[in-house]
Design a protein around this motif. Structure first.
Motif: not given
Length: 273
Positions: A225-232
């Motif tokens: 959760h701390n390293f970016g936004i997962v798009t897929e």
């Protein structure tokens, strides 16, 4: 005059971070912000939406499972493509506006509550499920809910580990490891991950896997959760066995039995798994 300028600069630096994202040309100009609708909307895909405080859809767009630690939101960007995510991050960074992603809306931590007047990146439209031709993996949109994952895979005779509640997202619990009813057979949700597309803090999109950014890949499977936004995310899937019949058992122990329970578990499972 210099004193007045200093006081004015101090007032702006204090006031602007608390200013809601809005259509106000005057206030956006004073604070060095552009109108989010006129600047960001043209960079988004056709069906992406910017939802502001005066929009009738705003209340539903920020709804959460719990009000504990709820973030303060001034604008919602309902993204449809991973480029929408990237452009929203870049806009927020340029204008000094905090942002976060929302999928199922079950995140309930104090750090979220520290966000005020931020941008919510609403992931609900990134909910695709695509099974690979060989049937060994499937690729899921970053905002897909566990219910859609389970039901879509079931229709083609497949399954994977999802959270214990169908209303949560797949990725949200998975980035923290992710417990599920099938974990005894296949492992945690994160154990199923093969690769993912990740929007990092500066808005760039990276493909992350065991062979691409391996250090980041390691971190994404438990502290993701701390390293970016997962798009897929692409995950392992499995054939449904025994006509889909399976069972599980829940055991409840009082607090005074905790140490004895773990002593027994450690005796039975010497490899600590």
């Amino acid at each position: 005059m210099e004193v007045a300028a200093v006081i004015g600069a101090w007032a702006i630096s204090w006031f602007c971070p608390a200013l809601p994202v809005s259509h106000s040309t005057i206030m956006n100009t004073i604070c060095g912000r552009g109108d989010i609708t006129s600047i960001l909307q043209p960079k988004l895909s056709q069906n992406a939406r910017i939802i502001l405080l005066d929009d009738t859809a705003f209340t539903d767009s920020i709804s959460r499972w719990s009000k504990f630690g709820a973030p303060g939101v001034s604008a919602v960007v309902q993204v449809v493509t991973e480029n929408d995510v990237a452009e929203t991050i870049k806009y927020a960074n340029t204008h000094g506006i905090p942002f976060f992603a929302k999928s199922g809306g079950h995140g309930s931590i104090t750090s979220l509550g520290q966000i005020r007047d931020g941008i919510e990146i609403w992931m609900d439209q990134l909910d695709s499920v695509t099974v690979s031709p060989d049937g060994n993996t499937a690729t899921f949109g970053g905002g897909v809910l566990s219910k859609k994952v389970s039901h879509t895979l079931w229709e083609v005779g497949k399954q994977t580990v999802v959270g214990g509640c169908e209303c949560t997202s797949l990725v949200g619990p998975g980035l923290g490891g992710g417990h599920g009813f099938l974990q005894g057979k296949y492992g945690l949700i994160s154990d199923q991950f093969v690769s993912m597309r990740l929007a990092i803090a500066d808005g760039h999109i990276e493909t992350v896997s065991a062979t691409s950014h391996p250090d980041l890949w390691w971190a994404m499977q438990g502290a993701g959760h701390n390293f970016g936004i997962v798009t897929e995310v692409t995950s392992k899937i499995y054939d449904i066995e025994d006509d889909g019949v399976w069972s599980y058992e829940s055991y409840i122990f009082t607090h005074d039995k905790v140490e004895a329970i773990f002593d027994r578990i450690n005796t039975l499972f010497t490899n600590s798994t």
